[in-house]
Every structure is written in C-alpha cells, then in structure tokens.
Design an enzyme around this catalytic site. Sequence first.
Site, short mmCIF file in Angstrom:
data_model
loop_
_atom_site.label_atom_id
_atom_site.label_comp_id
_atom_site.label_asym_id
_atom_site.label_seq_id
_atom_site.Cartn_x
_atom_site.Cartn_y
_atom_site.Cartn_z
N SER A 1 29.83 45.85 27.71
CA SER A 1 29.73 46.58 28.97
C SER A 1 28.89 47.85 28.88
O SER A 1 28.45 48.36 29.90
CB SER A 1 31.11 46.91 29.51
OG SER A 1 31.82 47.65 28.55
N HIS B 1 32.55 40.73 32.01
CA HIS B 1 31.29 41.04 32.70
C HIS B 1 30.38 39.83 32.85
O HIS B 1 29.25 39.97 33.33
CB HIS B 1 30.56 42.17 31.98
CG HIS B 1 31.24 43.49 32.13
ND1 HIS B 1 31.01 44.34 33.18
CD2 HIS B 1 32.20 44.09 31.36
CE1 HIS B 1 31.78 45.41 33.06
NE2 HIS B 1 32.51 45.29 31.96
N LYS C 1 35.94 42.28 38.78
CA LYS C 1 34.55 42.72 38.75
C LYS C 1 33.75 41.87 39.74
O LYS C 1 33.73 42.15 40.91
CB LYS C 1 34.03 42.66 37.31
CG LYS C 1 34.86 43.57 36.38
CD LYS C 1 34.29 43.72 35.02
CE LYS C 1 35.23 44.39 34.05
NZ LYS C 1 35.60 45.77 34.33
C1 LIG Z 1 35.35 43.38 28.36
C2 LIG Z 1 36.44 43.80 29.30
N1 LIG Z 1 37.64 43.20 29.21
C3 LIG Z 1 38.64 43.53 30.04
C4 LIG Z 1 38.48 44.49 31.00
C5 LIG Z 1 39.63 44.84 31.89
O1 LIG Z 1 39.52 44.15 33.09
P1 LIG Z 1 40.43 44.56 34.32
O2 LIG Z 1 39.76 45.71 35.00
O3 LIG Z 1 40.53 43.33 35.15
O4 LIG Z 1 41.76 44.96 33.76
C6 LIG Z 1 37.27 45.12 31.15
C7 LIG Z 1 37.10 46.16 32.20
O5 LIG Z 1 36.40 47.12 32.08
C8 LIG Z 1 36.20 44.77 30.28
O6 LIG Z 1 35.01 45.36 30.38
#
Ligand SMILES: Cc1ncc(COP(=O)(O)O)c(C=O)c1O
Length: 394
Positions: free
Chosen positions: A182, A210, A241
């Site tokens: 990210s 992502h 997202k």
């Molecule tokens: C790679 C990754 N996994 C998990 C998450 C967490 O997702 P959520 O916002 O649905 O809890 C994120 C959120 O930033 C992320 O970038």
Amino acid sequence: MQNSALIEIEQELERLRAEGLYNNIRTIESPMDGHVQIHGRDLLNFCANNYLGLANHPRMRAAAQRGIDAYGVGPGAVRSIAGTTTLHVELEQKLATFKNAEACVTFQSGFAANLATIPALVGPGDVIFSDELNHASIIDGCRLSRATVVRYAHNSIDDLERAIAATTAYGRRLIITDGVFSMDGDIAPLDRIADVSDAHGILLMVDDAHGEGVLGRGGRGIVDHFGLHGRVHVEVGTLSKAFGVVGGLVAGSRVIVEWLRQRGRPFLFSSAMTAPDAAACIEGVQMLEESTELVERLWANAQTVRAGLQQMGFDTGHSATPIVPVMLGEATLAQAFSRRLFEEGVFAMAIGYPTVPMGKARVRVMNSAAHSSEDLERALDVFAQVGRELGVTG
Ligand SMILES: Cc1ncc(COP(=O)(O)O)c(C=O)c1O
C-alpha cells in the site's frame, strides 16, 4: 492522585507532538467521493481507497437502504449465534462465484479477516514466512498465532527460498504476502511465490486488500491477475476499499473457509457485518459482474496521473497500480508538499517514517474511477505548480 500510567501516556503524546509524529485527523464533511468537503472547502480527493467510486454510488446507497428496510441496522449477535442472515450467505456465495474460488467467508473488516485467519491456521511450533513490508494486520495476526515468524526481504524469491532452507524445525508452514503493497503500489510476484509454495508443500496466503476490485479481470483480484485459481490456499480481501463499504473476506480452499467458521475468533466472538453493509457489498459484486467499466476507468485515470507526474520530473517509485507515490525524501518536504497541495485544493497525504523508511517520505496519490478528466487535469496542474515552488521539479 493522578494515575502514573496516564501521566506516562500523556508524556508519550507530547513526544509524538514534539517529533511531528502526531496524527492530526482530518474530518470529512461530505460523502466519500472524488471530491470531499473539509473545513467547508471543496477538495479533490486523492487520499481514499475508494478505487471504483462505489462509496457514494447511487446503486450502492439504494442497496444499503433496501438492506435496512428488510433487515434493520444492527446484527444483534455474532455470526455463529444469531448474526448470520441470508444477506451474509448471499454475499459469500456471490463473492466465491465472482472470484472463482471454492468458498468464501466474510468478516467485519480486512483487519479482522487477518486476525481470524492466521491464528486459526498456525500456532506454537509452526513457522510463518512473512514479507518484511506486510501490513500491520498481518503482523498482528502473526503475533497472535504465536508461531515463529521469519521475515524475508521484500518481494525477494531468493530470500524466501533462503529462509525456507534455513528453517529446519517446524510443524506447519505458511507463507504470507500482501498482494499490492500500500505504500509503494507494487505487486507481489505471486506466481513465483506459488511455485515456491508448491515445491515445498507450504500453505500460501495473500492479503489482496488493495487488489480486490482493482487487479484481475473486472477486479477479481490478484489470484485472477496471475491465473492462480486453486493454487493460493487463502486470499484475504477487504470490502472497505474498492467495494467502498466495510468488511473483510477470505476466499480460497473450502476446507479453510469451513475451519474459519469454526475457529476464526472474530467470526465467533465479534458481531456480524451490518445488514446495509452486506446488502451494499452484494450490489458492488453485482456491478462488477455486469461491467468492467469502472475498473477500466480506474486504471486509465491512474495511468494519466502517473505518466503526467513522471513527465513533470517526479519520481513515482515502483508503482504498478493505482497507488502512485511521489517520492520526496525528507518528511519535512513531504509534509510541506501535502500542505501546499491542500491549500491549492488537492487532498493527498504525506507519508513518512515510521510508516516508510527514513529518507523515503512521499506524498501518496490514491487514484479513483470517481475522478473526471477535468479533475485529473486540475490535480496535475497543482502538482506542477507546487513541484516548481518547492524546487522538486525544474
Ligand atoms: C494490506 C491490507 N490488509 C488489510 C487492511 C485492513 O483492511 P480493513 O480496512 O478492511 O480493515 C488494509 C487496510 O489498510 C491493508 O492495506
């Protein structure tokens, strides 16, 4: 008398403020979209993970309303007691079909999906091979599992192989990688990681937060992008997202999905996704099944922005996705850059240490199908102006 722990925490907060690490949280006064309102001003929004512009899409809003009308607002229970409605079941079936996976289970968030999955799959005596840049929710899931964690160098198959060869005592083994990273917007070499997993008989898990709704045919995710159906045991995704709502999912092996319904602790001990969330997510999957238009627009927008920034002389790092970092080096410069963008009507976040390594501070540009071509033109003009003003570009 003041509690000494509270005094210590107050001092920690002071330290964060003094070091410029305090998170000043901006409050959005409008729906999440290509533009947002902050302090009464309209800003072009390049901060959100709302890749497809679904967060405020009329079809999604209408579906959420229908969900409330039919099921009310709150689940009232955890999934395993009385929190599973026909909406949850329908969403899971739709997602499994969409992603061409054996099965799917949903959670309250992507974070919860990782916390559910990792400790359910491995425990003390087992080993996890984890990319050094994996997301915080993977790191926390690994810690909760109490398995041994071996970090390998970012996206390095050689280092993964080395780590596997060097680890001789283990029970079960699990490889975990983010799909899209990210902070840089680069993609894990999942095809080569799957070869390693096959060759050594190691379970493979990818967190495609992502990549969900972004990569693959019509946004079917990283497994589809690489054509790895059936070879990745666990594909974690988020509905928070690209799908524009909130929620998490695990798609993949039928056995693992069934196991998570029995042993995934956030599934068993935290209340279910709400009805409007589940109903809107069903609509989101439906929309992606009907048309690839939003995904195509997202990629076209990202390409316009990346190419435009590069032409001006900005360094966009390793970006291969709609996440485009503008590499600036020092955190003070990134913060000044983001502040000037904001003053000029563009909302894009500065990211510095400890989220990224020292000296690699950046402004992260999150692209979206919600932006019009005029929005992109305006944003690029502002980047050009601020880049010249701060001496980043010539
Ligand atoms: C790679 C990754 N996994 C998990 C998450 C967490 O997702 P959520 O916002 O649905 O809890 C994120 C959120 O930033 C992320 O970038």
